[in-house]
Design a protein around this motif. Structure first.
Motif, PDB file in Angstrom:
ATOM      1  N   TRP A  66       0.839  -1.192   0.000  1.00 60.19           N
ATOM      2  CA  TRP A  66       0.000   0.000   0.000  1.00 60.19           C
ATOM      3  C   TRP A  66       0.886   1.258   0.000  1.00 60.19           C
ATOM      4  CZ3 TRP A  66      -3.211   1.325   5.018  1.00 60.19           C
ATOM      5  CH2 TRP A  66      -3.783   2.607   4.890  1.00 60.19           C
ATOM      6  N   GLY A  67       1.821   1.314   0.930  1.00 55.43           N
ATOM      7  CA  GLY A  67       2.637   2.515   1.056  1.00 55.43           C
ATOM      8  C   GLY A  67       3.504   2.777  -0.162  1.00 55.43           C
ATOM      9  N   LEU A  70       1.051   2.048  -3.822  1.00 51.86           N
ATOM     10  CA  LEU A  70      -0.212   2.784  -3.927  1.00 51.86           C
ATOM     11  C   LEU A  70      -1.162   2.043  -4.886  1.00 51.86           C
ATOM     12  CD1 LEU A  70       1.406   6.319  -3.848  1.00 51.86           C
ATOM     13  CD2 LEU A  70      -0.079   5.366  -2.098  1.00 51.86           C
ATOM     14  N   THR A  71      -1.870   2.753  -5.743  1.00 52.96           N
ATOM     15  CA  THR A  71      -2.852   2.057  -6.589  1.00 52.96           C
ATOM     16  C   THR A  71      -2.231   1.017  -7.514  1.00 52.96           C
ATOM     17  OG1 THR A  71      -2.691   3.939  -8.090  1.00 52.96           O
ATOM     18  CG2 THR A  71      -4.599   3.879  -6.621  1.00 52.96           C
ATOM     19  N   PHE A 268     -14.113  -1.579 -15.129  1.00 55.60           N
ATOM     20  CA  PHE A 268     -13.548  -0.254 -15.367  1.00 55.60           C
ATOM     21  C   PHE A 268     -14.082   0.421 -16.621  1.00 55.60           C
ATOM     22  CE2 PHE A 268     -11.070  -2.080 -12.087  1.00 55.60           C
ATOM     23  CZ  PHE A 268     -10.889  -1.015 -11.235  1.00 55.60           C
TER      24      PHE A 268
ATOM     25  N   LEU B  36       5.036   8.445   2.056  1.00 59.03           N
ATOM     26  CA  LEU B  36       4.973   8.564   0.600  1.00 59.03           C
ATOM     27  C   LEU B  36       6.240   7.974  -0.005  1.00 59.03           C
ATOM     28  CD1 LEU B  36       3.584  12.212   0.450  1.00 59.03           C
ATOM     29  CD2 LEU B  36       2.319  10.080   0.140  1.00 59.03           C
ATOM     30  N   VAL B  40       7.635   9.695  -6.218  1.00 61.10           N
ATOM     31  CA  VAL B  40       6.248   9.544  -6.656  1.00 61.10           C
ATOM     32  C   VAL B  40       5.466  10.823  -6.357  1.00 61.10           C
ATOM     33  CG1 VAL B  40       4.078   8.454  -5.920  1.00 61.10           C
ATOM     34  CG2 VAL B  40       5.988   7.038  -6.672  1.00 61.10           C
ATOM     35  N   ASN B  44      -3.412  10.353  -6.685  1.00 59.05           N
ATOM     36  CA  ASN B  44      -4.505   9.390  -6.865  1.00 59.05           C
ATOM     37  C   ASN B  44      -5.197   9.049  -5.542  1.00 59.05           C
ATOM     38  OD1 ASN B  44      -2.363   8.058  -5.855  1.00 59.05           O
ATOM     39  ND2 ASN B  44      -2.428   6.329  -7.271  1.00 59.05           N
ATOM     40  N   SER B  47      -8.631   7.680  -5.377  1.00 53.86           N
ATOM     41  CA  SER B  47      -8.816   6.248  -5.613  1.00 53.86           C
ATOM     42  C   SER B  47      -8.363   5.461  -4.383  1.00 53.86           C
ATOM     43  CB  SER B  47      -8.020   5.828  -6.846  1.00 53.86           C
ATOM     44  OG  SER B  47      -8.056   4.442  -7.033  1.00 53.86           O
ATOM     45  N   LEU B  48      -7.143   5.743  -3.928  1.00 52.13           N
ATOM     46  CA  LEU B  48      -6.588   5.095  -2.733  1.00 52.13           C
ATOM     47  C   LEU B  48      -5.673   6.092  -2.047  1.00 52.13           C
ATOM     48  CD1 LEU B  48      -6.081   2.513  -0.978  1.00 52.13           C
ATOM     49  CD2 LEU B  48      -4.113   2.064  -2.462  1.00 52.13           C
ATOM     50  N   GLY B  49      -6.069   6.569  -0.890  1.00 51.66           N
ATOM     51  CA  GLY B  49      -5.219   7.489  -0.127  1.00 51.66           C
ATOM     52  C   GLY B  49      -3.924   6.811   0.265  1.00 51.66           C
ATOM     53  N   PRO B  50      -2.852   7.591   0.434  1.00 51.10           N
ATOM     54  CA  PRO B  50      -1.547   7.001   0.786  1.00 51.10           C
ATOM     55  C   PRO B  50      -1.536   6.485   2.226  1.00 51.10           C
ATOM     56  CG  PRO B  50      -1.405   9.391   0.852  1.00 51.10           C
ATOM     57  CD  PRO B  50      -2.799   9.061   0.356  1.00 51.10           C
ATOM     58  N   LEU B  51      -0.458   5.815   2.553  1.00 53.43           N
ATOM     59  CA  LEU B  51      -0.314   5.153   3.857  1.00 53.43           C
ATOM     60  C   LEU B  51       0.016   6.169   4.961  1.00 53.43           C
ATOM     61  CD1 LEU B  51       0.111   2.556   5.607  1.00 53.43           C
ATOM     62  CD2 LEU B  51       2.476   2.534   4.777  1.00 53.43           C
ATOM     63  N   TYR B 231     -11.465   4.637   1.817  1.00 54.59           N
ATOM     64  CA  TYR B 231     -10.084   4.465   1.349  1.00 54.59           C
ATOM     65  C   TYR B 231      -9.656   5.561   0.372  1.00 54.59           C
ATOM     66  CZ  TYR B 231     -12.665   1.670  -2.153  1.00 54.59           C
ATOM     67  OH  TYR B 231     -13.563   1.217  -3.084  1.00 54.59           O
ATOM     68  N   SER B 235      -8.062   7.805   3.635  1.00 55.02           N
ATOM     69  CA  SER B 235      -6.781   7.058   3.611  1.00 55.02           C
ATOM     70  C   SER B 235      -6.805   5.806   4.485  1.00 55.02           C
ATOM     71  CB  SER B 235      -5.617   7.970   4.047  1.00 55.02           C
ATOM     72  OG  SER B 235      -5.435   9.001   3.101  1.00 55.02           O
ATOM     73  N   LEU B 370       1.199   9.689 -10.231  1.00 58.30           N
ATOM     74  CA  LEU B 370       0.069   8.778 -10.110  1.00 58.30           C
ATOM     75  C   LEU B 370      -1.246   9.559 -10.089  1.00 58.30           C
ATOM     76  CD1 LEU B 370       1.358   6.247  -7.425  1.00 58.30           C
ATOM     77  CD2 LEU B 370       1.704   6.250  -9.905  1.00 58.30           C
ATOM     78  N   ARG B 374     -10.776   7.417 -15.870  1.00 58.01           N
ATOM     79  CA  ARG B 374     -12.144   6.909 -15.999  1.00 58.01           C
ATOM     80  C   ARG B 374     -12.616   7.295 -17.388  1.00 58.01           C
ATOM     81  NH1 ARG B 374     -10.720   4.162 -12.575  1.00 58.01           N
ATOM     82  NH2 ARG B 374     -11.353   4.055 -10.404  1.00 58.01           N
ATOM     83  N   THR B 420      -7.555   0.558 -13.779  1.00 61.06           N
ATOM     84  CA  THR B 420      -7.026   1.746 -14.444  1.00 61.06           C
ATOM     85  C   THR B 420      -7.157   2.947 -13.524  1.00 61.06           C
ATOM     86  OG1 THR B 420      -9.155   2.129 -15.472  1.00 61.06           O
ATOM     87  CG2 THR B 420      -7.539   0.895 -16.739  1.00 61.06           C
TER      88      THR B 420
END
Lengths: 420, 420
Positions: A66-67, A70-71, A268, B36, B40, B44, B47-51, B231, B235, B370, B374, B420
């Motif tokens: 995850w860290g 990420l996606t 998607f 982080l 990077v 994003n 879609s998925l927050g970072p750790l 998420y 996050s 990142l 869509r 995606t």
């Protein structure tokens, strides 16, 4: 034992015997693959299996993905995890690949399966179900039936064939557990499935208290749909994702109510209308809880390596030893064995009835013996993968001491906890 | 910008300006509270927050509880976690305690909420819903409507008041997202809720793309029911549990279809008939995925400490800066800004249309930027909690380089990935 029939015990149930059995136990090394806390006798694996030693590292790795990724981790690993973990569970229940999908809670899987099962028989209006099934199974069957306008006929397992026969041309679904959550009694999956099929019904099974404890053969037995929990005999961790099994022959017309976007044929594409994915992929719902899912995946490994047949054989021996100890040590102390003594009719846990079950269990827990309570039943799980004969002897000895000295009557064991 | 109207940019969008803005940014220290990855640009988070940096320890602690406390951890911590985490999420959406429950996937929460909302208006048969809502919302609304015999009228948000008016006496539920998942456009929660209420309907909101990005006030706005994902802007980690909000005034007659045993008034009585728990506790379903749930809980802390208003204010500034950079750097390269330029109508992400969006994003990812795609939209999340002005400048600069040099036309960026 006041009410149970004494069974001939082929060994003298003693601490020495326990030690001797542990010494020759070929599965004994697997105990080290679980991080068992010191001073605890872990006989509650039917509620929550203990922590497999491989899990902390696997969870840390999932967090690292995850860290760092990420996606991107979705493409690298996560997207296919529900099917991959599902197939591994499938092997433990006798399902060929491509029929088992991991995800969501058992309750959610049950709802999805009951509705989908009923829709396979759209001209029929009755669900025949075990009246002794776990409450969430009963609640969600009732809810699904209300939405679909079905009648639920709940009967004890022994009366089930008659009930199916009485409603012969109306039965859409027969829904039963592989093992009784209270007594641990094992039900006859192939026989009941045949009863369902002979009446033209779909056989839906809840494998929660069976999978991982006993070998199951859902494909060979002709099971249509099944669901199950993974935090009991699969040691997947608290609330680890459940699973659904859909026999290949039903997949392409399976009409599930929980049409989450992960079950779409092309998720998607973001299409406006749900088009189910081919195969069991349509049984995906929303985004799965990845950390819990990957913990479960790592947890499966020791059981896979030991082999379900070997674990089952030892579980039977542990159960025999438990009953032998109970017969010898608990006589006259108010306990009644309610689990069948015939090992072929027994799952992974044993249950003793006692009028003060909750207080007895509280006193036991105070001594580090962990089991659990359902009503007036004390439940003890003897999972051959990590429970030792010494554990069993210690547990029954503690039971004797707690009950014989009236220790359990102490006011400090009267406190009601939320989770019993 | 070929199609967008140029907005007056009050600052010169340059790398120097980005650095200057980062230097004076009061939220800049929060970036260190997320792990982080180096190299990077994390745009994003929609879609998925970072750790969050606190999560690895919190997850390890949850695993430790499992290992050392086994089932005892249910009473010590886990049983109350869904309500506790729910209340913390509640504070971020303007809900007083006792109205928000964490658990299950967003898809499952949506199904539960749509059915329950419709049952609050049993004499009405129409659901009016945003035709641009996220697909899983649309799929599960359709599924719920099919089970209940309702008609779903899907219209673009702009036409929604008219559609509600057209079906005035028949509308049971109005179901909309707080923000458009494609464009990031923010919808007017209080105004649409009033429209629903004036027609006698229940207002159900999906807060997934709003909660954590913008302040929400579900109590003040009279929202009836809401669901959301954790998420993205919260996050919580891949597939972290979703949540449901039920206004206190509806709780005691809320009739949910997912009647899991954790929502029972006395779950450990193991009663045969579902009796819903008082209050929002009835919105619990099955056993929650504890590892994922406790990861989410730890993830909330930085956002709570920064304050949603401060995060929102910075997100607006980041968005303005993004648009300024885009106007200056992307002119004539085939991009179109589809997110409203008025920050009051913008959520936490911005979207650019490009005919080769997927290939452009693949090339961007190759450079460590990142975002996600869509359809023909590139989405970039500018979460003020951890995104810097430097990130925004780097991202738009990379976009320029990828598009201006036709780098994105390389065959290696043609590969379709699942996610995606």
């Amino acid at each position: 034992m006041p009410k149970g029939t004494l069974r001939e015990v082929k060994m003298e149930p003693s601490r020495e015997m326990a030690d001797r059995l542990d010494t020759v136990d070929e599965l004994a090394p697997f105990r080290k693959e679980f991080n068992l806390p010191a001073g605890v006798v872990p006989l509650n694996g039917n509620s929550l299996g203990p922590l497999p030693a491989a899990v902390p590292g696997a969870v840390a790795e999932a967090v690292r993905q995850w860290g760092e990724r990420l996606t991107r981790a979705w493409n690298e690993d996560w997207w296919h995890a529900p099917a991959r973990v599902g197939d591994r569970i499938g092997r433990l229940i006798g399902a060929a690949p491509g029929q088992t999908m991991a995800g969501d809670s058992t309750s959610v899987q049950i709802f999805n399966a009951v509705v989908a099962a009923a829709r396979l028989r759209p001209d029929r209006r009755v669900v025949v179900a075990d009246a002794g099934n776990f409450p969430t199974d009963r609640y969600l069957t009732a809810s699904a039936a209300r939405l679909l306008g079905l009648e639920v006929v709940e009967v004890p397992m022994g009366d089930l064939p008659d009930a199916v026969d009485r409603h012969r041309d109306e039965v859409a679904v027969v829904f039963c557990p592989a093992a009784d959550y209270r007594t641990g009694e094992l039900w006859d999956v192939p026989a009941v499935t045949r009863v369902a099929h002979e009446a033209g019904a779909v056989a839906l099974w809840d494998l929660s208290h069976g999978a991982g404890a006993v070998p199951l053969w859902v494909d060979d037995d002709g099971v249509d749909l099944a669901v199950g929990c993974t935090y009991k005999y699969l040691s997947g961790g608290p609330g680890s994702p459940a699973y659904g099994y859909v026999a290949a022959r039903h997949q392409d017309r399976l009409d599930l109510p929980l049409t989450g976007w992960h079950g779409h044929a092309r998720p998607f594409d973001m299409a406006g209308v749900f088009e189910p994915a081919p195969g069991v992929a349509r049984a995906r719902i929303g985004t799965p809880p990845v950390l819990s899912l990957l913990a479960l995946e790592a947890a499966l490994e020791p059981l896979e390596r030991a082999g379900i047949e070997a674990v089952r054989a030892k579980t039977v021996r542990l159960g025999d030893f438990f009953l032998g100890c109970a017969d010898r040590l608990l006589d006259g102390l108010g306990f009644e064995v309610v689990t069948p003594r015939d090992p072929r009719r027994r799952g992974g846990h044993l249950a003793l009835r006692h009028p003060e079950a909750a207080a007895v269990m509280a006193a036991l827990k105070d001594r580090g013996v962990l089991g659990d309570v359902r009503g007036d039943l004390l439940r003890f799980c003897v999972n051959g993968l990590y429970v030792s004969f010494g554990d069993v002897h210690d547990a029954v000895t503690a039971l004797r001491e707690v009950a014989a000295t009236d220790e359990y009557r102490s006011p400090r064991f009267r406190r009601r906890e939320v989770v019993t």
